[in-house]
Design a protein around this motif. Sequence first.
Motif, short mmCIF file in Angstrom:
data_model
loop_
_atom_site.label_atom_id
_atom_site.label_comp_id
_atom_site.label_asym_id
_atom_site.label_seq_id
_atom_site.Cartn_x
_atom_site.Cartn_y
_atom_site.Cartn_z
N ALA A 1 -2.73 -5.29 -0.67
CA ALA A 1 -2.86 -4.23 -0.14
C ALA A 1 -2.78 -3.07 -1.13
O ALA A 1 -3.29 -1.82 -0.98
CB ALA A 1 -1.39 -4.05 0.70
N ASP B 1 0.84 4.28 -2.87
CA ASP B 1 0.96 5.69 -2.48
C ASP B 1 1.96 6.54 -2.90
O ASP B 1 1.86 7.50 -3.65
CB ASP B 1 1.00 5.79 -0.81
N ASP C 1 -6.08 -2.54 -2.67
CA ASP C 1 -6.90 -1.99 -1.49
C ASP C 1 -6.81 -0.35 -1.35
O ASP C 1 -7.86 0.14 -1.33
CB ASP C 1 -6.52 -2.54 0.04
N TRP C 2 -5.75 -0.12 -1.45
CA TRP C 2 -5.52 1.19 -1.44
C TRP C 2 -5.87 1.84 -2.57
O TRP C 2 -6.38 3.14 -2.36
CB TRP C 2 -3.64 1.51 -1.40
N GLU D 1 -10.06 2.09 -2.10
CA GLU D 1 -10.33 3.00 -0.97
C GLU D 1 -10.48 4.45 -1.37
O GLU D 1 -11.30 5.19 -0.99
CB GLU D 1 -9.47 2.75 -0.05
N ARG D 2 -9.60 4.75 -2.55
CA ARG D 2 -9.38 6.14 -3.01
C ARG D 2 -10.08 6.17 -4.36
O ARG D 2 -10.04 7.32 -5.04
CB ARG D 2 -8.00 6.43 -3.12
N ASP E 1 0.90 -1.26 0.15
CA ASP E 1 0.02 -0.11 0.02
C ASP E 1 0.77 1.36 0.10
O ASP E 1 0.54 2.18 -0.75
CB ASP E 1 -0.80 -0.07 1.20
#
Length: 311
Positions: free
Chosen positions: A248, A220, A251-252, A255-256, A216
């Motif tokens: 992950a 980012d 997932d990151w 989520e955005r 994650d």
Amino acid sequence: MTDPSTVPSAATQTNAVPPLGLLLDVDGPIASPVTRSIAIPSIAEDLAALANAGVPIAFNTGRSDGFLREQVVPPLLEAGLSRDARLWGVCEKGAVWMTIGADGTGEVTVDDALTVPDVVARDIEILVNRDYADLVFYDRTKRSMVSLEQNTSVSNDQYLARQGEIDEQIAAIMSRHGFGFERLDAKTPDAVGNIDYRIDPTIISTDVESARVGKDLGADRVIGFLRDADAAVPRRWRTMGDSRTDYAMADWLHERGYDVAHVDVRPSEGVPNVPYPVRHHETLIHDEAGAAYLTRWVQMVRGEAADDADV
């Protein structure tokens, strides 16, 4: 296999939002876990074709920058990267990074706040040299984490049979020096209750790393690289890996608000219940599956395929 010259170049898509973005684990989907190299030629050819078409690509990996420089970048250069290609090596799970381009790799950056203490690294290297040199080697190319990797001269079954024993010795070293850590589902806090490090076993290695690194963090960083360059960020992403921890990055992104699907090239480890599509090949695993999906993504970018759900 795709000829990079047949895919629209990034130069023809100036100011356009890229059709796709890729976050790719290296061991498993790109590099063979047996040879530890790119063993299927179409992988490098399709990666170059995608990058040349304006698709931002990041190798989001626990591997070192040295491994990418030696095993991954040369086949990409041979396949013909354009000057406009956007690629990054986000190494050691987000603690180390560099650009990759037509001239090779750029300057390496290390987040010093995410490094394992020297005293731990020293004692683990002593442990390997004293007791386990027949089974693993200490990866001296790592800049932030400590990694012990299976020797290619032993079978994976032999390695996995003794991995737990090595990991217990590493845990004892961490405790002796007073560092809090997590290992699998167990948490061992330090004297003030902190858990700053992680012992993370994979199918061919064990990593000792900051608890703040992960796939994650790599995701980012890549979105940050694009924004720092004032480049358009794709809305559609594909992530690919061979372990549960690789989810992950998807997932990151999910989520955005990004449109993401994850490709699991080793679903036998178990597919979690996640709110985005998960792809896996019906018969192929590891880099053979990775090669199949890369070819389909080239077809998607060229408009020859709408999606990759049926690969």
